[in-house]
Design a protein around this motif. Sequence first.
Motif, PDB file in Angstrom:
ATOM      1  N   ASP A  70       1.233  -1.363  -0.054  1.00 26.58           N
ATOM      2  CA  ASP A  70      -0.233  -0.043   0.041  1.00 26.58           C
ATOM      3  C   ASP A  70       0.709   1.223  -0.170  1.00 26.58           C
ATOM      4  O   ASP A  70       2.177   1.478   0.624  1.00 26.58           O
ATOM      5  CB  ASP A  70      -1.039   0.089   1.450  1.00 26.58           C
ATOM      6  CG  ASP A  70      -1.951  -1.503   0.985  1.00 26.58           C
ATOM      7  OD1 ASP A  70      -2.151  -1.658   0.377  1.00 26.58           O
ATOM      8  OD2 ASP A  70      -2.198  -1.550   2.079  1.00 26.58           O
ATOM      9  N   THR A  71       0.088   2.231  -0.882  1.00 19.87           N
ATOM     10  CA  THR A  71       0.890   3.583  -0.623  1.00 19.87           C
ATOM     11  C   THR A  71       0.207   4.303   0.307  1.00 19.87           C
ATOM     12  O   THR A  71      -1.017   3.915   0.718  1.00 19.87           O
ATOM     13  CB  THR A  71       0.827   4.096  -1.560  1.00 19.87           C
ATOM     14  OG1 THR A  71      -0.714   4.442  -2.410  1.00 19.87           O
ATOM     15  CG2 THR A  71       1.818   2.901  -2.784  1.00 19.87           C
ATOM     16  N   ALA A  72       0.832   5.776   0.546  1.00 22.21           N
ATOM     17  CA  ALA A  72      -0.309   6.161   1.711  1.00 22.21           C
ATOM     18  C   ALA A  72      -1.620   7.546   0.654  1.00 22.21           C
ATOM     19  O   ALA A  72      -2.308   7.473   1.739  1.00 22.21           O
ATOM     20  CB  ALA A  72       0.707   7.832   1.945  1.00 22.21           C
ATOM     21  N   ASP A  73      -1.191   7.182  -0.440  1.00 26.41           N
ATOM     22  CA  ASP A  73      -2.591   6.885  -1.106  1.00 26.41           C
ATOM     23  C   ASP A  73      -3.545   6.479  -1.848  1.00 26.41           C
ATOM     24  O   ASP A  73      -2.928   5.374  -3.080  1.00 26.41           O
ATOM     25  CB  ASP A  73      -2.182   8.149  -2.700  1.00 26.41           C
ATOM     26  CG  ASP A  73      -3.232   8.966  -3.261  1.00 26.41           C
ATOM     27  OD1 ASP A  73      -4.153   8.726  -2.775  1.00 26.41           O
ATOM     28  OD2 ASP A  73      -3.310   9.561  -4.028  1.00 26.41           O
ATOM     29  N   PRO A  74      -4.449   5.232  -0.912  1.00 31.28           N
ATOM     30  CA  PRO A  74      -5.596   4.458  -1.268  1.00 31.28           C
ATOM     31  C   PRO A  74      -6.035   5.011  -2.567  1.00 31.28           C
ATOM     32  O   PRO A  74      -6.443   3.845  -3.536  1.00 31.28           O
ATOM     33  CB  PRO A  74      -6.418   4.865  -0.128  1.00 31.28           C
ATOM     34  CG  PRO A  74      -6.592   5.588   0.692  1.00 31.28           C
ATOM     35  CD  PRO A  74      -4.917   6.835   0.128  1.00 31.28           C
ATOM     36  N   VAL A  75      -6.770   6.112  -2.951  1.00 26.83           N
ATOM     37  CA  VAL A  75      -6.749   6.393  -4.311  1.00 26.83           C
ATOM     38  C   VAL A  75      -6.576   6.364  -5.466  1.00 26.83           C
ATOM     39  O   VAL A  75      -6.769   5.794  -6.228  1.00 26.83           O
ATOM     40  CB  VAL A  75      -7.275   8.104  -4.497  1.00 26.83           C
ATOM     41  CG1 VAL A  75      -8.300   9.062  -5.681  1.00 26.83           C
ATOM     42  CG2 VAL A  75      -9.025   7.986  -3.287  1.00 26.83           C
ATOM     43  N   GLU A  76      -4.743   6.505  -5.062  1.00 26.43           N
ATOM     44  CA  GLU A  76      -4.513   6.425  -6.661  1.00 26.43           C
ATOM     45  C   GLU A  76      -3.465   4.522  -6.829  1.00 26.43           C
ATOM     46  O   GLU A  76      -3.608   4.225  -7.612  1.00 26.43           O
ATOM     47  CB  GLU A  76      -2.898   6.962  -6.036  1.00 26.43           C
ATOM     48  CG  GLU A  76      -1.778   6.903  -7.399  1.00 26.43           C
ATOM     49  CD  GLU A  76      -1.837   8.044  -8.791  1.00 26.43           C
ATOM     50  OE1 GLU A  76      -1.916   6.963  -9.690  1.00 26.43           O
ATOM     51  OE2 GLU A  76      -3.130   9.081  -8.395  1.00 26.43           O
ATOM     52  N   ASP A  77      -3.535   4.037  -5.272  1.00 23.15           N
ATOM     53  CA  ASP A  77      -4.294   2.490  -5.429  1.00 23.15           C
ATOM     54  C   ASP A  77      -4.736   2.154  -6.170  1.00 23.15           C
ATOM     55  O   ASP A  77      -4.991   1.428  -6.831  1.00 23.15           O
ATOM     56  CB  ASP A  77      -3.699   2.609  -3.895  1.00 23.15           C
ATOM     57  CG  ASP A  77      -2.321   2.620  -3.402  1.00 23.15           C
ATOM     58  OD1 ASP A  77      -1.609   2.598  -3.896  1.00 23.15           O
ATOM     59  OD2 ASP A  77      -2.566   2.512  -2.348  1.00 23.15           O
ATOM     60  N   LEU A  78      -6.041   2.770  -6.448  1.00 24.44           N
ATOM     61  CA  LEU A  78      -6.878   2.137  -6.552  1.00 24.44           C
ATOM     62  C   LEU A  78      -7.320   2.266  -7.952  1.00 24.44           C
ATOM     63  O   LEU A  78      -7.238   1.703  -8.982  1.00 24.44           O
ATOM     64  CB  LEU A  78      -8.003   3.125  -6.193  1.00 24.44           C
ATOM     65  CG  LEU A  78      -8.685   2.090  -4.348  1.00 24.44           C
ATOM     66  CD1 LEU A  78     -10.211   2.843  -3.886  1.00 24.44           C
ATOM     67  CD2 LEU A  78      -9.377   0.803  -4.614  1.00 24.44           C
ATOM     68  N   ARG A  79      -7.078   4.495  -8.223  1.00 20.33           N
ATOM     69  CA  ARG A  79      -6.989   3.996 -10.204  1.00 20.33           C
ATOM     70  C   ARG A  79      -5.972   2.840 -10.354  1.00 20.33           C
ATOM     71  O   ARG A  79      -5.896   2.317 -11.518  1.00 20.33           O
ATOM     72  CB  ARG A  79      -6.033   5.094 -10.152  1.00 20.33           C
ATOM     73  CG  ARG A  79      -7.203   6.379  -9.706  1.00 20.33           C
ATOM     74  CD  ARG A  79      -6.531   8.057 -10.083  1.00 20.33           C
ATOM     75  NE  ARG A  79      -6.014   8.032 -11.432  1.00 20.33           N
ATOM     76  CZ  ARG A  79      -7.281   8.560 -12.228  1.00 20.33           C
ATOM     77  NH1 ARG A  79      -7.774   8.763 -11.886  1.00 20.33           N
ATOM     78  NH2 ARG A  79      -6.193   8.908 -13.348  1.00 20.33           N
ATOM     79  N   ASN A  80      -4.309   2.825 -10.241  1.00 25.09           N
ATOM     80  CA  ASN A  80      -3.706   1.731 -10.674  1.00 25.09           C
ATOM     81  C   ASN A  80      -4.022   0.000 -10.666  1.00 25.09           C
ATOM     82  O   ASN A  80      -3.465  -0.596 -11.396  1.00 25.09           O
ATOM     83  CB  ASN A  80      -2.401   1.872  -9.447  1.00 25.09           C
ATOM     84  CG  ASN A  80      -2.322   3.243  -9.781  1.00 25.09           C
ATOM     85  OD1 ASN A  80      -1.929   4.293 -10.727  1.00 25.09           O
ATOM     86  ND2 ASN A  80      -0.663   3.709  -9.054  1.00 25.09           N
TER      87      ASN A  80
END
Length: 234
Positions: A70-80
């Motif tokens: 996980d990164t600190a940005d779950p929204v970016e994780d979800l986009r990726n």
Amino acid sequence: MSTRARILDVAARLVAESADGDISTRAVCEAAQVGAPALYRHFGDKAGLLSAVVDQGFDAYLAAKRERGDTADPVEDLRNGWDSHVEFALRHPNLYRLMNSPAMRTPPAAALEAHRILTRDLERAAALGKLRIAPELAAQMIMSSTTGVALMLVSRPATFPDAGVSARVRDAVHAAVFTPDAREAEPVETDVPSTAARLSALLRRSQGSGLSAAESALLTEWLDRVSNAEGSDD
């Protein structure tokens, strides 16, 4: 390599090479140089063999997700996560169609894990106040949309020749799921649905809310109902 592993590898290769993704057990046995009894002993029947092929394929897809962290940005994780899902489908079209075939009697174990990973990332987003609706509903919306786009791209390439449609659908779905400021470092919670979704996510993660199990379940149901109510943020 064990007999089971050899049969499974051959079946996966034949699925990938097939014009329509369909294979025969006879072809698998011939390519793996085993008799039919060996195949049936390890997999039961053709459906069992294909289910094992799907499990192996999903496991390969999830390997990258497990290693990602996980990164600190779950929204970016979800986009990726959306993009990697569609990329996997385009690289393995026959396997992907098989994964999502109604003929699969039970969902692959790895498919259930993929849904858990998605829901976990959405719970992280909700805890930061970045989700408009409850994580479970958001997971259903995103998973069905991602799968639908991927299936159209691999099954109807003449109708859907531009893979860029995936990003457009992704952004449209994410706009319905996330708050407008979701991609900002410090989101501001200004509406009731996103606040309810955040509180619901925090409540699920809390070990000391002071509520009984029944009270916690009831409050979570209420919060999810508020966060999922259509038009509640107007």
